[in-house]
Design a protein around this motif. Structure first.
Motif, PDB file in Angstrom:
ATOM      1  N   ASP A 160       0.832  -1.205   0.000  1.00  0.00           N
ATOM      2  CA  ASP A 160       0.000   0.000   0.000  1.00  0.00           C
ATOM      3  C   ASP A 160       0.867   1.256   0.000  1.00  0.00           C
ATOM      4  OD1 ASP A 160      -2.288  -1.524   0.043  1.00  0.00           O
ATOM      5  OD2 ASP A 160      -2.501  -1.459   2.228  1.00  0.00           O
ATOM      6  N   ASN A 170       2.161   1.767  -3.452  1.00  0.00           N
ATOM      7  CA  ASN A 170       1.088   2.271  -4.316  1.00  0.00           C
ATOM      8  C   ASN A 170       0.843   3.756  -4.076  1.00  0.00           C
ATOM      9  OD1 ASN A 170       0.642  -0.210  -5.517  1.00  0.00           O
ATOM     10  ND2 ASN A 170      -0.906  -0.838  -4.030  1.00  0.00           N
ATOM     11  N   ASP A 171       0.866   4.168  -2.821  1.00  0.00           N
ATOM     12  CA  ASP A 171       0.654   5.586  -2.503  1.00  0.00           C
ATOM     13  C   ASP A 171       1.817   6.440  -3.022  1.00  0.00           C
ATOM     14  OD1 ASP A 171      -1.760   5.100  -1.259  1.00  0.00           O
ATOM     15  OD2 ASP A 171      -0.881   4.911   0.744  1.00  0.00           O
ATOM     16  N   SER A 227       3.543   5.854  -5.581  1.00  0.00           N
ATOM     17  CA  SER A 227       3.469   5.873  -7.052  1.00  0.00           C
ATOM     18  C   SER A 227       2.621   7.030  -7.583  1.00  0.00           C
ATOM     19  CB  SER A 227       2.905   4.546  -7.567  1.00  0.00           C
ATOM     20  OG  SER A 227       3.784   3.485  -7.295  1.00  0.00           O
ATOM     21  N   LYS A 228       1.904   7.703  -6.705  1.00  0.00           N
ATOM     22  CA  LYS A 228       1.125   8.870  -7.128  1.00  0.00           C
ATOM     23  C   LYS A 228       2.032  10.032  -7.504  1.00  0.00           C
ATOM     24  CE  LYS A 228      -2.756   7.501  -4.182  1.00  0.00           C
ATOM     25  NZ  LYS A 228      -3.534   7.819  -2.962  1.00  0.00           N
ATOM     26  N   ASN A 229       3.302   9.942  -7.086  1.00  0.00           N
ATOM     27  CA  ASN A 229       4.294  10.938  -7.494  1.00  0.00           C
ATOM     28  C   ASN A 229       5.095  10.350  -8.656  1.00  0.00           C
ATOM     29  OD1 ASN A 229       6.831  12.392  -7.707  1.00  0.00           O
ATOM     30  ND2 ASN A 229       6.384  13.301  -5.721  1.00  0.00           N
ATOM     31  N   PRO A 230       5.118  11.004  -9.827  1.00  0.00           N
ATOM     32  CA  PRO A 230       5.773  10.435 -11.012  1.00  0.00           C
ATOM     33  C   PRO A 230       7.227  10.038 -10.811  1.00  0.00           C
ATOM     34  CG  PRO A 230       4.460  12.354 -11.602  1.00  0.00           C
ATOM     35  CD  PRO A 230       4.468  12.291 -10.112  1.00  0.00           C
ATOM     36  N   LYS A 232       7.159   6.806  -9.005  1.00  0.00           N
ATOM     37  CA  LYS A 232       6.508   5.792  -9.843  1.00  0.00           C
ATOM     38  C   LYS A 232       7.486   5.212 -10.849  1.00  0.00           C
ATOM     39  CE  LYS A 232       2.529   5.036 -12.856  1.00  0.00           C
ATOM     40  NZ  LYS A 232       1.329   5.657 -13.486  1.00  0.00           N
ATOM     41  N   THR A 260       2.049   8.925   2.701  1.00  0.00           N
ATOM     42  CA  THR A 260       1.461  10.266   2.620  1.00  0.00           C
ATOM     43  C   THR A 260       2.491  11.200   2.004  1.00  0.00           C
ATOM     44  OG1 THR A 260       0.123   9.879   4.603  1.00  0.00           O
ATOM     45  CG2 THR A 260       0.460  12.173   3.930  1.00  0.00           C
ATOM     46  N   LEU A 261       2.190  11.733   0.829  1.00  0.00           N
ATOM     47  CA  LEU A 261       3.155  12.561   0.112  1.00  0.00           C
ATOM     48  C   LEU A 261       3.198  13.973   0.695  1.00  0.00           C
ATOM     49  CD1 LEU A 261       2.280  11.416  -3.515  1.00  0.00           C
ATOM     50  CD2 LEU A 261       4.261  10.733  -2.150  1.00  0.00           C
TER      51      LEU A 261
END
Length: 414
Positions: free
Chosen positions: A332, A335-336, A338-341, A344, A374-375
């Protein structure tokens, strides 16, 4: 039924309140913020905080020649610069009245355990210890805090940890105050001058180590040496096999033999090696890497890591663990991230099964330092550097062993 949750710092109290309720009511008493949560069943929860240590040790009789009998007193009584602590103590005292259940939610380490325990015991009374529970968390995410709250265990189970923290404070006081006093008295007796000297349980041995090291440095006599290098085509630099040469005559002889000569390749050696995956960060290795990469002092790195933890971006930093249990929800987190390119791009190169490389060191209180998923938003350049360092190290743990090839070329010149 009503309960009181005491955190270590105001920012953590806010995090806990917002994790346990979507609409906590923020208020203040004597400029100290606190949060009220009204549950559907009518139960009321108040979340507030200390501000680090609220109590300090003090000698019961300061007139004695040597001070051994100690007691805990409010910090503002021993340190006049901490007057603001009084407001926090009075706030906790006010909201502890009539409470049925107390929850200790300070940092899960020796100091945090003692901070919360003393607040409950000396402000709320023994009933708070008897009816007290302990939250254990390594990250300030909503998921972690809700889990910690639901699994809070009896505070009395931490008594040995409390004793450990208290013993350390008492030892610091007995060693520091009494030896400092003796040293100061000795100088006064011999020189008839008052010079306040200081000793400490950690300070004095550390100073002794530095002193011995300084003596070694002063004894060192520098000796000149030469390094011979050959500049070749395409910017290639070749080092002489002898390395440091301390004899000037030998240097001159080598240079004379090489002058005007071409380099002839005599041997080529190919070598393949494997570079193992790194281990997860614990505080010491994070500080070392931050110094190597950015020149950050250990203190600066720890402060930034602590603040990233308080903001919920990374896990608790003061850990010696090199373990990342699956219960952290590692997939998880990836996956979280990966929201930052930029993360990712690295994560998509990982191959299944995703299992982190771990070291042997453990810490029964906390896992290794890792991002929570948490980004961060709007953090400074230095904070971003430490966050990236932690995050890229975390991602690399799921990679593959690297294979490296090196080529050694031996030359004969003259």
């Amino acid at each position: 039924m009503s309960e009181l949750i005491i955190c270590e710092k105001p920012k953590v109290a806010e995090k806990v309140a917002k994790a346990l309720s979507d609409s906590p009511v923020k208020q203040s008493y004597k400029r100290v913020p606190y949060y009220e949560i009204e549950k559907d069943n009518g139960e009321k929860t108040t979340v507030l905080s200390a501000v680090g240590h609220l109590f300090s040790l003090q000698a019961i009789n300061k007139k004695e020649k040597r001070l051994y009998d100690l007691e805990w007193v409010p910090l503002y009584e021993t340190d006049k610069s901490k007057k603001y602590v009084k407001n926090y103590i009075e706030t906790i005292k006010k909201f502890s009245k009539g409470v049925d259940r107390f929850i200790h939610a300070c940092d899960y380490d020796t100091e945090g355990t003692l901070i919360g325990y003393n607040a409950l015991k000396y402000i709320c009374g023994e009933k708070a210890i008897d009816n007290g529970f302990r939250m254990k968390f390594s990250a300030l995410t909503k998921k972690d805090l809700i889990k910690s709250y639901s699994e809070a265990y009896p505070l009395k189970d931490d008594q040995s940890w409390v004793d450990s923290g208290e013993a350390r404070h008492i030892l610091d006081y007995l060693f520091g105050v009494n030896i400092s006093k003796s040293m100061t008295d000795s100088v006064l007796k011999v020189t008839n001058r008052y010079v306040q000297l200081s000793a400490g349980r950690v300070q004095t041995p550390t100073l002794a180590i530095l002193t011995e090291r300084e003596k070694e440095i002063k004894k060192f006599v520098p000796e000149p040496y030469w390094l011979i290098k050959a500049k070749l085509q395409d910017g290639i630099i070749a080092d002489h096999t002898k390395g440091k040469i301390f004899d000037k005559k030998e240097v001159d002889k080598i240079l004379a033999n090489c002058k005007g000569k071409d380099a002839v390749i005599t041997k080529i050696t190919n070598r393949k090696t494997k570079k193992e995956l790194p281990y997860p960060f614990e505080l010491g290795t994070l500080q070392s890497e931050a110094y190597a990469q950015f020149g950050f002092t250990p203190r600066k790195t720890q402060q930034i890591a602590q603040n990233l933890y308080v903001e919920g971006y990374t896990s608790y930093p003061r850990t010696s663990s090199q373990k990342l249990p699956e219960s952290l929800g590692l997939s998880d987190i990836l996956n979280d991230l990966s929201k930052n390119p930029k993360y990712k791009e690295k994560i998509k190169q990982l191959k299944e099964p995703l299992k982190p490389n771990e070291g042997s060191k453990t810490d029964e209180a906390h896992p290794a330092i890792h991002p929570t998923g948490t980004l961060p938003k709007d953090i400074s350049e230095d904070y971003q550097k430490i966050y990236d360092l932690i995050t890229y190290r975390f991602i690399s743990l799921f990679g593959e062993v690297a294979e490296m090839e090196s080529i050694k070329v031996e030359l004969d010149i003259g």
